[in-house]
Design a protein around this motif. Structure first.
Motif, PDB file in Angstrom:
ATOM      1  N   TRP A 261       0.860  -1.183   0.000  1.00 53.80           N
ATOM      2  CA  TRP A 261       0.000   0.000   0.000  1.00 53.80           C
ATOM      3  C   TRP A 261       0.900   1.239   0.000  1.00 53.80           C
ATOM      4  N   ARG A 262       0.601   2.201  -0.867  1.00 47.26           N
ATOM      5  CA  ARG A 262       1.460   3.368  -1.065  1.00 47.26           C
ATOM      6  C   ARG A 262       0.795   4.657  -0.591  1.00 47.26           C
ATOM      7  N   ALA A 263       1.668   5.645  -0.282  1.00 49.10           N
ATOM      8  CA  ALA A 263       1.214   6.972   0.137  1.00 49.10           C
ATOM      9  C   ALA A 263       0.154   6.849   1.223  1.00 49.10           C
ATOM     10  N   VAL A 264       0.481   6.059   2.254  1.00 52.86           N
ATOM     11  CA  VAL A 264      -0.508   5.741   3.276  1.00 52.86           C
ATOM     12  C   VAL A 264      -0.040   6.196   4.650  1.00 52.86           C
ATOM     13  N   GLN A 265      -1.016   6.467   5.502  1.00 53.12           N
ATOM     14  CA  GLN A 265      -0.778   6.751   6.909  1.00 53.12           C
ATOM     15  C   GLN A 265      -1.877   6.056   7.707  1.00 53.12           C
TER      16      GLN A 265
ATOM     17  N   PRO B 137       3.976  -7.782   4.336  1.00 48.61           N
ATOM     18  CA  PRO B 137       3.214  -6.746   3.625  1.00 48.61           C
ATOM     19  C   PRO B 137       3.872  -5.384   3.791  1.00 48.61           C
ATOM     20  N   GLY B 138       3.828  -4.565   2.726  1.00 50.57           N
ATOM     21  CA  GLY B 138       4.522  -3.288   2.723  1.00 50.57           C
ATOM     22  C   GLY B 138       3.589  -2.100   2.835  1.00 50.57           C
ATOM     23  N   LEU B 139       3.907  -1.181   3.738  1.00 48.72           N
ATOM     24  CA  LEU B 139       3.242   0.107   3.846  1.00 48.72           C
ATOM     25  C   LEU B 139       4.288   1.161   3.505  1.00 48.72           C
TER      26      LEU B 139
ATOM     27  N   PRO C 104       6.486  12.587   2.072  1.00 49.47           N
ATOM     28  CA  PRO C 104       6.151  12.949   3.454  1.00 49.47           C
ATOM     29  C   PRO C 104       5.120  12.059   4.137  1.00 49.47           C
ATOM     30  N   TYR C 105       4.552  11.072   3.456  1.00 49.16           N
ATOM     31  CA  TYR C 105       3.611  10.177   4.126  1.00 49.16           C
ATOM     32  C   TYR C 105       4.352   9.299   5.127  1.00 49.16           C
ATOM     33  N   ALA C 106       3.832   9.207   6.348  1.00 46.33           N
ATOM     34  CA  ALA C 106       4.424   8.378   7.395  1.00 46.33           C
ATOM     35  C   ALA C 106       3.490   7.207   7.667  1.00 46.33           C
ATOM     36  N   PRO C 107       3.898   5.953   7.400  1.00 47.27           N
ATOM     37  CA  PRO C 107       2.998   4.809   7.553  1.00 47.27           C
ATOM     38  C   PRO C 107       2.312   4.727   8.914  1.00 47.27           C
ATOM     39  N   PHE C 108       3.065   4.968   9.991  1.00 49.68           N
ATOM     40  CA  PHE C 108       2.464   5.005  11.330  1.00 49.68           C
ATOM     41  C   PHE C 108       2.962   6.267  12.027  1.00 49.68           C
ATOM     42  N   ASP C 109       2.076   7.212  12.276  1.00 47.29           N
ATOM     43  CA  ASP C 109       2.452   8.474  12.908  1.00 47.29           C
ATOM     44  C   ASP C 109       1.550   8.694  14.115  1.00 47.29           C
ATOM     45  N   GLY C 110       2.140   8.987  15.257  1.00 51.66           N
ATOM     46  CA  GLY C 110       1.344   9.186  16.462  1.00 51.66           C
ATOM     47  C   GLY C 110       0.689   7.901  16.931  1.00 51.66           C
TER      48      GLY C 110
ATOM     49  N   ASP D   3       3.576  -5.674  14.075  1.00 48.90           N
ATOM     50  CA  ASP D   3       4.292  -6.937  13.968  1.00 48.90           C
ATOM     51  C   ASP D   3       4.381  -7.388  12.512  1.00 48.90           C
ATOM     52  N   ASN D   4       5.570  -7.786  12.089  1.00 52.18           N
ATOM     53  CA  ASN D   4       5.766  -8.432  10.789  1.00 52.18           C
ATOM     54  C   ASN D   4       5.312  -7.580   9.599  1.00 52.18           C
ATOM     55  N   LEU D   5       5.561  -6.281   9.655  1.00 53.07           N
ATOM     56  CA  LEU D   5       5.249  -5.390   8.549  1.00 53.07           C
ATOM     57  C   LEU D   5       6.540  -4.806   7.977  1.00 53.07           C
ATOM     58  N   THR D   6       6.504  -4.448   6.692  1.00 52.00           N
ATOM     59  CA  THR D   6       7.574  -3.687   6.060  1.00 52.00           C
ATOM     60  C   THR D   6       7.116  -2.243   5.932  1.00 52.00           C
ATOM     61  N   LEU D   7       7.784  -1.335   6.622  1.00 53.41           N
ATOM     62  CA  LEU D   7       7.491   0.092   6.560  1.00 53.41           C
ATOM     63  C   LEU D   7       8.691   0.769   5.907  1.00 53.41           C
ATOM     64  N   ARG D   8       8.454   1.425   4.763  1.00 51.02           N
ATOM     65  CA  ARG D   8       9.574   1.996   4.011  1.00 51.02           C
ATOM     66  C   ARG D   8       9.189   3.294   3.294  1.00 51.02           C
TER      67      ARG D   8
END
Length: 665
Positions: free
Chosen positions: A332-336, A354-356, A508-514, A522-527
């Protein structure tokens, strides 16, 4: 077995490496004779090796406990530069006025930094952190105990005095600009490590918990620092005599680290339904599923009825104890993700995690890039087919990125950045910046595979501009996700979309912010974000991050300003590491953390303008593997005065592998 085998492995032994430099070769220059690597067994002590290499001269007649003079330290470093194949002539010209005055450890650190520059063994990143910008008040100097400006020639004017401008950034500075390198040299002296012993250039005293910079520099310490600088170059290690014990340990560490990394990347999801919530092991509520080919109108409660988008997930009314599972192999792209308290976010299915991604799209494909400029000298500048958000870097392939040339937005246009201002001279800083020319990609993209992000549409027209904390029309905080513009990439070899088929933009999208209370990731690819990949909200805690691939983060502009506040320096502050927390009860374990502009994982507290009380208690960093992070593990308090409400308590860093990480590149 020669130490060539240890070129990569030595980084594991040393734990931190700023790896650049030149092959040690026979070199000549003013006052330097031809040099070759010595033969025979190497002495065990670094001080003895100073004579073995020929850096320390027997005829100097100095006892190792006496204070070294400026002239003697310059002589040691002249021989180191010659042995490394560096710029002896430039160094000799710069230090021609070296005196017989005895020097202190702070001044020794500056000499080491300047020598490293002549060796090609240091670099600075535009708009990095305020502690690289220098700048102290008169009161600071008096409290520090050494009047550097008046007592040493480095910061005095006149024909016989040294140039204050370091050559690595001289081409980026305006006429007449000067640079204070005191703080930068201190950071370099403690972060640049010998690949033979793993020790920093200047020792850190754990009794006084300082580098003892106000103490005199002994001849022994100066000679050892020169040896460590030389032995911080991988090419030196390659020629060093055999050492079976060190090689065996390095190989062991390498195997351990590789096995840890493989285990992280291959970790399976092992989170099951239970009546009791055990973070990272069980969930107690409803399980929801997301897949690229799902349907947002579906129930989302089984793999066959999965949702498709992060927008649908963010709209869901999730409860404490619920779990969200992303299908492996999907991206999933350009996601928060707007996390909810007590919710577990993990993976299901088979294959890669899975990639965020913060990256808005894959930039590969010749059709996406047009030739914008071609020079007679072979330079080629390409423009992307559509407007792009501010970009911290561009991923080209593993271990290769296009570097951003940072400019300054003055409210009307982008200018060349007046680099590394003295932050205590705001008026002068403003005058210097106002005199800088408008940024021109043809003129200012001086290196191949650099780019300019002209993301000005939507930026405010008045300074200062702090891009964190913007609020959109729905009342949600954003990180300037509206400002875009042309993106110019210099690629002399041809169309970048054709040469690099998997390009990703650190947007500037941050997969997990705040991240909220008691969340499990767990077990995610955040890039691929120009900000932090994940960060725990200051008022929240109990977060667990495990078995994740966390990489390629940072570099977006966080502020444009002409003054300084806590946490933000004048000029351009660029943000972004992998992430961390400024709260309690958080755990980061068994993650692969790699390619980060600033911190890998870490803690920051007491940022005064946030208005938040920080009590960072019971935080654990364990079992992680760090690779190419500017500061792999960060532990930092921004307070200028002691504040009882801002505390670190019971913080544990244990069993982490760190390699090819340190200051700058």
């Amino acid at each position: 077995m020669k130490r060539q085998i240890s070129l990569l492995l030595a980084a594991w032994l040393a734990l931190s490496l700023t790896a650049c430099g030149q092959q040690p070769v026979a070199a000549t220059g003013d006052g330097a004779e031809a040099w070759t690597f010595p033969t025979g067994p190497a002495p065990e002590t670094e001080y003895e090796r100073a004579f073995w290499y020929g850096f320390a001269a027997e005829d100097e007649g100095r006892d190792k406990g006496t204070v070294i003079t400026e002239e003697e330290m310059v002589g040691l470093l002249t021989r180191v530069i010659a042995a490394s194949g560096g710029d002896v002539e430039g160094w000799s010209e710069m230090t021609a006025g070296a005196s017989e005055e005895e020097i202190y450890r702070d001044y020794g650190a500056m000499l080491l930094l300047y020598a490293a520059e002549r060796m090609g063994a240091t670099d600075f990143t535009d708009g990095f952190a305020p502690y690289l910008m220098g700048g102290r008040t008169d009161e600071d100097w008096e409290a520090f105990g050494t009047d550097i400006r008046g007592g040493y020639p480095l910061f005095e004017e006149g024909p016989d005095r040294w140039d204050r401008v370091c050559t690595s950034i001289s081409s980026q500075m305006g006429e007449g600009e000067t640079l204070n390198y005191l703080n930068a040299s201190q950071n370099y002296a403690i972060s640049r490590l010998s690949l033979i012993t793993g020790a920093p250039l200047l020792d850190f005293s754990y009794e006084s918990f300082t580098m003892e910079l106000t103490q005199p520099l002994t001849y022994e310490a100066g000679a050892v620092a020169a040896v460590r600088l030389f032995e911080s170059i991988p090419e030196t290690v390659a020629q060093f005599p055999e050492d079976g014990t060190v090689n065996a340990r390095a190989e062991e560490l390498f195997r351990e680290g590789r096995a840890r990394l493989d285990a992280i990347l291959a970790a399976e999801t092992d989170i099951v339904k239970s009546d009791t919530f055990v973070p990272g092991e069980t969930y107690t509520g409803t399980a929801y599923y997301i897949a690229n080919d799902g349907d947002d109108s579906a129930a989302g409660t089984s793999p066959d009825a999965a949702w498709a988008t992060i927008d649908r997930l963010n709209e869901a009314d999730l409860n404490y104890g619920d779990a969200v599972f992303f299908r492996r192999g999907d991206v999933w792209r350009a996601v928060q993700v707007e996390s909810r308290p007590g919710v577990t976010y993990s993976a299901y299915g088979e294959g890669e995690k899975p990639g965020l991604y913060g990256s808005v799209e894959n930039g590969g494909g010749a059709e996406k890039w047009s030739l914008w400029y071609e020079g007679e000298d072979g330079r080629k500048i390409w423009v992307y087919y559509k407007s792009m958000l501010d970009c911290g870097a561009i991923y080209l392939k593993e271990n290769l990125a296009s570097e951003k040339v940072q400019s300054f937005w003055n409210g009307q246009t982008y200018q060349v950045l007046s680099n590394l201002w003295n932050t205590d001279q705001t008026e002068q800083a403003a005058e210097d910046q106002a005199a800088m020319p408008e940024f021109d990609p043809v003129v200012h993209l001086t290196k191949d595979l650099t780019f300019f992000s002209q993301a000005s549409s939507g930026l405010p027209d008045t300074l200062p501009i702090y891009l964190l904390g913007w609020v959109d029309t729905n009342g949600r905080e954003q990180y300037c996700l509206t400002a875009d513009g042309p993106l110019y990439l210099r690629c002399d070899q041809g169309n970048p979309g054709e040469l690099y088929g998997e390009m990703e933009f650190l947007s500037p999208y941050a997969p997990f912010d705040g991240v909220r209370d008691d969340v499990v990731i767990d077990n995610l690819t955040l890039r691929y974000t120009g900000r932090n990949l994940l960060s725990v909200a200051p008022e929240c805690g109990g977060v667990l991050v495990q078995n994740c691939d966390l990489g390629w983060s940072g570099g977006c502009a966080a502020s444009y300003a002409l003054d300084t506040i806590t946490g933000y320096g004048a000029g351009v502050q660029r943000s972004g590491g992998v992430g961390g927390a400024s709260s309690g009860r958080n755990t980061f374990r068994n993650n692969y953390v790699h390619v980060s502009y600033q911190e890998g994982l870490g803690l920051e507290t007491a940022i005064e303008f946030s208005g938040t009380v920080f009590d960072v208690t019971d935080v654990v960093f364990e079992g992680n593997v760090f690779y190419h992070c500017a500061s792999p593990l960060l532990y930092f308090n921004w307070d200028e005065e002691a504040n009882p409400d801002h505390q670190f308590r019971n913080i544990s860093f244990r069993d982490n592998y760190v390699f090819y990480s340190g200051m700058a590149h």
